[in-house]
Design an enzyme around this catalytic site. Structure first.
Site, PDB file in Angstrom:
ATOM      1  N   GLU A  39      18.651  16.238   8.051  1.00 53.92           N
ATOM      2  CA  GLU A  39      18.660  14.805   8.395  1.00 53.92           C
ATOM      3  C   GLU A  39      19.918  14.581   9.217  1.00 53.92           C
ATOM      4  O   GLU A  39      21.030  14.621   8.687  1.00 53.92           O
ATOM      5  CB  GLU A  39      18.686  13.947   7.116  1.00 53.92           C
ATOM      6  CG  GLU A  39      17.473  14.100   6.227  1.00 53.92           C
ATOM      7  CD  GLU A  39      16.221  13.440   6.807  1.00 53.92           C
ATOM      8  OE1 GLU A  39      16.341  12.610   7.720  1.00 53.92           O
ATOM      9  OE2 GLU A  39      15.116  13.808   6.369  1.00 53.92           O
ATOM     10  N   CYS A  60      23.073   6.085   9.690  1.00 56.48           N
ATOM     11  CA  CYS A  60      22.362   6.931  10.656  1.00 56.48           C
ATOM     12  C   CYS A  60      21.297   6.142  11.390  1.00 56.48           C
ATOM     13  O   CYS A  60      20.997   6.416  12.546  1.00 56.48           O
ATOM     14  CB  CYS A  60      21.760   8.144   9.960  1.00 56.48           C
ATOM     15  SG  CYS A  60      20.739   7.709   8.546  1.00 56.48           S
TER      16      CYS A  60
END
Ligand code: NAD
Length: 511
Positions: free
Chosen positions: A247, A281
């Site tokens: 990720e 993010c």
């Protein structure tokens, strides 16, 4: 954006340790062991020893501990928030909304859903040679999972993977970011109180080398962090053919169409651009606004950005916290200065924040930006909102897709069918219409990046199956002593089989 190495010092007993700072004040608040390869190997042995008994507890036994932990998080929320804030500098509300609520939800969610997502599946086959046999797919724990976490959400990002890995029956070693290890240690205390057997969940504090050592020891590595470090992790894992899930970074675009509710779009852009100091993010990192609503959108964002309160105060007194990772202030400053030098205008902020110590950058709104600027092309990971005027939606989609990243995105428009059609053309792992970021809280919905934003995903069935091995089972219950295709081969039987296959697959006209 990879973390620069922290200074390490030696203790009186000859052990290595590193300091943890409160980034809102710059004070050192703790020291943690910088574990080496031998420590990690010993932890891995321990984790492997206890894993079969943990697996044998079954979903019910493991779920009981996870459900207790859900309550523990709620009962201890103020203590946990204090720890999170002390090492991240985020506001009380940011910690409550995105860490406590996520963590508490996740412990319950995986306790309930692990048995459903990992149940044995009966498989039907059209293959003639397996007619009458029982075919099954099972999901079996991989064994020992290594989770490497970033600093922006020390609870949500790391435990978002530790919980399903544990629920699936694995033991876990978590290597938290060296910037924010204290939250993981606090949660480990909770898991112990809730009855997790010793060794099933271990926290390995340390710098990057500790993470690299972990990659060598585990059956699967779950990495969350920068794209640059993700590539190193994948390279290292290739040496031992260890599976990875990554990720990574993002540069999420927001598209505001001409028919958008400009108020909602402006509020959402500002909130999810500045939330957690922009250190998410899936923050809104860049905005493309169709010309007819551009001026109104910029005016609304600017007014509201000026009203933001930045600081280190108690609940309700501040909106935006400090930067968590000290070098991040330099990155944000570099992006803003580069944009200014190339013709961008700063409407709000645009400088390091003035506070009593710590690492701060003011909430900043930029206009007259373009794709020659790092503020539009690289992950900024700070409280900046660059806004670009576009001719039409075709230009907006082209700009949104002109990025090495593909994590999240958002599209605003009152005609939601039309906005959804635009959303489907954006290259991103997740796209929201008339919303942003909040999709992350839906644990049923997969979240993962495309392009340089990652491999694999979190949440949903895939978010737990990645911690398992798929095992195919075929059981022949009723059978003759020998199947017709077995030895010895005979021309007669071969001819019969050939005819049979021709009958099955060779009949009928084709185009
Ligand atoms: P980072 O890559 O610098 O560090 C992440 C972790 O990797 C840390 O624990 C670090 O110690 C460890 N590490 C460093 N070198 C290593 C090596 N050689 N081998 C193994 N581990 C190593 O990332 P960061 O700065 O802590 O986090 C911010 C980044 O994370 C941003 O790019 C952000 O977009 C990304 N992120 C992504 C998601 C997502 O879900 N996609 C979520 C949160 C953060």
């Amino acid at each position: 954006m990879a973390a620069t190495e922290q200074p390490v010092q030696e203790t009186a007993s000859g052990k290595q340790e590193f300091a943890v700072e409160n980034p809102a004040t710059g004070e050192v608040i703790a020291h943690c062991p910088d574990l080496g390869a031998a420590d990690i190997a010993a932890m891995a042995r321990r984790g492997r020893e206890v894993q079969p008994a943990w697996d044998a507890l079954g979903f019910e036994g493991r779920g009981r501990i996870l459900r207790r932990m859900q309550k523990w998080v709620i009962d201890h929320q103020d203590e946990i928030i204090a720890v999170i804030r002390s090492e991240t500098g985020k506001t009380y509300e940011d910690a409550l909304i995105a860490e406590i609520s996520y963590g508490a939800a996740a412990f319950g969610f995986w306790a309930v859903n692990a048995p459903k997502y990992l149940a044995d599946e009966k498989v039907k086959s059209s293959a003639v040679l397996v007619k009458g046999k029982k075919l099954m797919l099972r999901h079996k724990p991989l064994g020992l999972i290594g989770v490497i976490g970033p600093w922006n959400y020390p609870l949500t990002n790391s435990f978002g993977d530790c919980i399903p890995a544990l629920a699936a029956g694995n033991s876990v070693i978590l290597k938290p970011s060296e910037i924010t290890p204290l939250t993981s240690l606090k949660l480990a205390e909770g898991l112990r109180e809730c009855g997790i057997p010793e060794g099933v969940f271990q926290v390995a504090t340390g710098l990057g080398a500790t993470g690299a050592a972990l990659v060598d020891q585990v059956d699967m590595i779950m990495f969350t962090g920068s794209t640059a470090t993700g590539k190193k992790v994948m390279q290292k894992a290739a040496e031992t053919l260890t599976p990875v899930s990554l990720e990574l970074g993002g540069k999420d675009p927001m598209i505001v169409l001409a028919d958008a509710d400009v108020d909602r779009a402006a509020n959402t852009a500002l909130y999810y651009g500045m939330f957690n100091g922009g250190q998410t993010c899936i923050s809104v990192e860049r905005v493309y606004v169709e010309a007819p609503v551009y001026d109104e959108f910029v005016a609304k964002v600017t007014d509201r950005a000026r009203a933001l309160r930045q600081g280190d105060g108690p609940s309700g007194s501040v909106d935006v916290g400090s930067m968590t990772f000290p070098p991040q202030v330099d990155i944000v400053e570099r992006h803003v200065e580069d944009a200014k030098a190339k013709g961008a205008k700063v409407l709000v902020g645009g400088a390091r924040g003035e506070h009593d110590g710590g690492y701060w950058y003011e909430p900043t709104v930029l206009v007259d930006v373009d794709h020659t600027m790092s503020a539009m092309m690289e992950e900024t990971f700070g409280p900046t909102l660059p806004i670009m005027k576009v001719r039409d939606e075709e230009e907006a989609i082209k700009m949104a897709n002109d990025s090495p990243y593909g994590l999240g995105a958002s599209v605003f428009g009152r005609d939601t069918r039309h906005a959804e059609a635009v959303a489907r053309r954006v290259e991103a792992g997740a796209v929201c219409v008339n919303d942003a970021l909040i999709n992350y809280s839906a644990l049923e919905l997969p979240m993962g990046g495309v392009k340089a934003s990652g491999i694999g995903s979190r949440h949903g069935a895939g978010g737990i199956r990645k911690f398992t091995q798929q095992q195919a089972l075929l059981v022949t219950r009723f059978a003759t002593k020998k199947d017709p295709h077995m030895y010895p081969y005979s021309a007669k039987m071969t001819a019969r089989l050939g005819k049979f296959f021709g009958f099955l697959y060779g009949r009928g006209k084709r185009d």
